[in-house]
Design an enzyme around this catalytic site. Structure first.
Site, PDB file in Angstrom:
ATOM      1  N   CYS A 245       3.384 -11.283  33.920  1.00 27.75           N
ATOM      2  CA  CYS A 245       5.021 -11.149  33.065  1.00 27.75           C
ATOM      3  C   CYS A 245       5.030 -10.026  31.156  1.00 27.75           C
ATOM      4  O   CYS A 245       6.054 -10.246  31.004  1.00 27.75           O
ATOM      5  CB  CYS A 245       6.435 -12.199  33.283  1.00 27.75           C
TER       6      CYS A 245
ATOM      7  N   HIS B  65      11.827 -12.621  28.166  1.00 23.98           N
ATOM      8  CA  HIS B  65      11.269 -12.234  29.895  1.00 23.98           C
ATOM      9  C   HIS B  65      13.217 -12.771  31.188  1.00 23.98           C
ATOM     10  O   HIS B  65      13.111 -13.698  30.709  1.00 23.98           O
ATOM     11  CB  HIS B  65      10.335 -12.141  30.143  1.00 23.98           C
TER      12      HIS B  65
ATOM     13  N   ASN C 204      13.438 -11.042  38.567  1.00 19.94           N
ATOM     14  CA  ASN C 204      12.389 -10.400  37.985  1.00 19.94           C
ATOM     15  C   ASN C 204      11.302 -10.007  37.928  1.00 19.94           C
ATOM     16  O   ASN C 204      10.884  -9.671  39.246  1.00 19.94           O
ATOM     17  CB  ASN C 204      11.094 -12.159  37.900  1.00 19.94           C
TER      18      ASN C 204
END
Ligand code: UT7
Length: 332
Positions: free
Chosen positions: A117, A257, A287
């Site tokens: 990520c 994030h 996500n």
């Protein structure tokens, strides 16, 4: 940044998400979960799911095309394409090569970057250094994922979390004092086992056993990743800020994030950043790994949250375990 001959920053951004929306109510019919649990534990209400046949390179190219348009750059003038992803179309060729073809960016060199990520912010740092050194003029940075294809839809502890999408930024020279002011990248490889896709690589090639053992899906120790995330978001943001002589109070827009609203809330509380300076869209997309920061950045720009000369902080963390933060002074 050191040894730079010129400043490098973002000229334009773009994003692309699949049309199909999967809501928490839909998930209630698939696994033993509830909208209440997902909302209170993660902040996620819905996520996007790619259509059959839709690939990571399709989403990446769509986001990339938008970023080129926003930047006023033709595809044939791109020098380098970096695609950050953990869900490449295939093991090889690199997804960036497929994106190059789809965009018609025939003069661009390409490579993929795997940093979970944190991937987009890693790639942005690399791109900015390439431009700052004078080596390249126009670098297209893309974070793109189709996580729905590596999600175990029978595992309620992970399947409620992830979604598909792509975000992109065109990086080029900017006026002195603007662009990437500093960054902080890192990894704790010893913690890598906390978030893996165990099979399908050279260590554990595909076999009937790996398929039966459900080893081709995301495997995560959520609690440990959560603790790491809260700690590292504070640490890396402070390090990057320190590297350019700024403090948390100087941040105008904070783009974290989008993994879990509780991680974001805990991190901004520790940093003392007020909520109105923070872009949150985890409720809409879940996500999306490497795509999450550039999708959020593009959304912040579209919402006019970012003005010229604003200090913008981008912060990621994820598989590796990795982290990355970038401090930019906005504008060309
Ligand atoms: O992108 C970077 C990588 N990923 C992350 O950043 C994720 C980081 N971790 C997290 O966001 C959180 O740890 C999760 C959202 C994954 C889990 O939240 P948690 O508050 O840490 O929950 P937990 O794993 O401690 O589970 C609490 C309870 C358990 O039941 P018991 O043992 O207390 O009876 C789970 O079985 O919640 C249960 N549970 C669920 N219940 C309903 C776990 N998943 C679900 C679910 N629906 N989907």
């Amino acid at each position: 940044m050191t040894k730079q001959v010129r400043a490098a920053g973002i000229w334009g951004t773009g994003s692309a998400v699949p049309e199909k929306v999967l809501t928490n109510a839909d998930l209630e019919k698939m696994v033993d979960t509830s909208d209440e649990w997902i909302t209170t534990r993660t902040g996620i209400k819905e996520r996007r799911i790619a259509a059959e046949g839709e690939s990571t390179s399709d989403l990446a190219a769509a986001a990339g095309r938008q970023a080129l348009k926003a930047a006023g750059v033709e595809a044939e003038d791109v020098d380098l394409i970096i695609v950050a992803t953990v869900t490449p179309d295939m093991m090889f060729p690199a997804t960036s090569c497929l994106v190059q073809m789809k965009l018609g960016a025939s003069k661009a060199a390409t490579f993929d970057l795997s940093a979970g990520c944190s991937g987009f912010v890693y790639a942005l740092d690399v791109a900015a250094r390439c431009v700052a050194s004078g080596g390249y003029d126009r670098v297209l940075v893309i974070g793109a994922e189709i996580l729905s294809r590596i999600t175990d839809w029978t595992d309620r502890s992970t399947c409620v979390l992830f979604g598909d999408g792509a975000g992109a930024a065109l990086v080029g020279p900017v006026s002195e004092g603007r662009g990437l002011l500093s960054s902080d990248l890192g990894a704790e490889g010893a913690q890598g086992h906390l978030l893996t896709l165990p099979a399908g690589g050279s260590l554990l090639p595909p076999s009937i056993e790996t398929v039966e053992g459900r080893k081709h899906y995301i495997c995560m120790q959520g609690n440990d990743v959560f603790k790491f995330a809260v700690r590292i978001m504070e640490e890396t943001t402070l390090t990057a800020l320190r590297n350019c002589g700024l403090g948390p109070e100087d941040i105008d827009v904070f783009i974290p994030h989008q993994a879990n609203i509780r991680i974001i809330d805990a991190a901004i509380k520790r940093l003392g950043i007020p909520k109105e300076k923070v872009l949150v869209n985890v409720d809409k997309y879940g996500n999306t790994s490497a795509a999450s920061v550039p999708i959020a950045l593009n959304e912040a720009l579209q919402a006019d949250m970012i003005k010229d000369d604003d200090v913008v902080a981008l912060v990621g963390f994820g598989a590796g375990l990795t982290w990355a933060s970038a401090i930019l002074r906005w504008g060309r």
